[in-house]
Design an enzyme around this catalytic site. Structure first.
Site, short mmCIF file in Angstrom:
data_model
loop_
_atom_site.label_atom_id
_atom_site.label_comp_id
_atom_site.label_asym_id
_atom_site.label_seq_id
_atom_site.Cartn_x
_atom_site.Cartn_y
_atom_site.Cartn_z
N CYS A 1 -3.88 4.71 3.98
CA CYS A 1 -4.32 3.80 5.04
C CYS A 1 -4.14 4.50 6.38
O CYS A 1 -3.17 5.22 6.54
CB CYS A 1 -3.51 2.51 5.02
SG CYS A 1 -3.92 1.47 3.60
N PRO A 2 -5.02 4.32 7.35
CA PRO A 2 -6.17 3.40 7.33
C PRO A 2 -7.45 4.01 6.76
O PRO A 2 -8.48 3.35 6.74
CB PRO A 2 -6.35 3.07 8.82
CG PRO A 2 -6.00 4.35 9.50
CD PRO A 2 -4.86 4.95 8.67
#
Length: 79
Positions: free
Chosen positions: A15-16
Site C-alpha cells: 500500500c498505497p
C-alpha cells in the site's frame, strides 16, 4: 462465475500502490467487465475492496487461495 476480462497480480505490491495499480487497471477496462485481482497481506485485503466500493465498483467475490493470497473479483461500474 462470469468471465473475467483481465487479471492483475499485486501480491508483491505494498500500500498505497496496491490500489493505485488496481485503479489504473480498472480505468483501462470497459464498464461492466470483471477484473480479477490477486492480492496478499492484511492491508491490501482490507483497502483494495473498500477503495473499489468507495469509487462505485462492485466487489463480486473475495476468496482465499490456500497459498496466503486472495482472489478478488471487481465489476467495473461507470464509464
Amino acid at each position: 462465475m462470469p468471465d473475467v476480462t483481465a487479471t492483475l497480480d499485486i501480491t508483491r505490491e505494498v500500500c498505497p500502490m496496491t490500489y493505485v495499480r488496481t485503479k489504473l487497471k480498472l480505468e483501462s477496462l470497459p464498464a461492466d467487465t470483471l477484473l480479477e485481482v490477486l492480492l496478499k497481506g492484511d492491508e491490501p485485503l482490507k483497502n483494495v475492496p473498500r477503495s473499489a466500493k468507495d469509487e462505485g465498483h462492485d466487489v463480486v467475490s473475495l476468496d482465499p487461495r490456500g497459498d496466503g493470497t486472495h482472489r478478488l473479483i471487481i465489476r467495473k461500474r461507470g464509464k
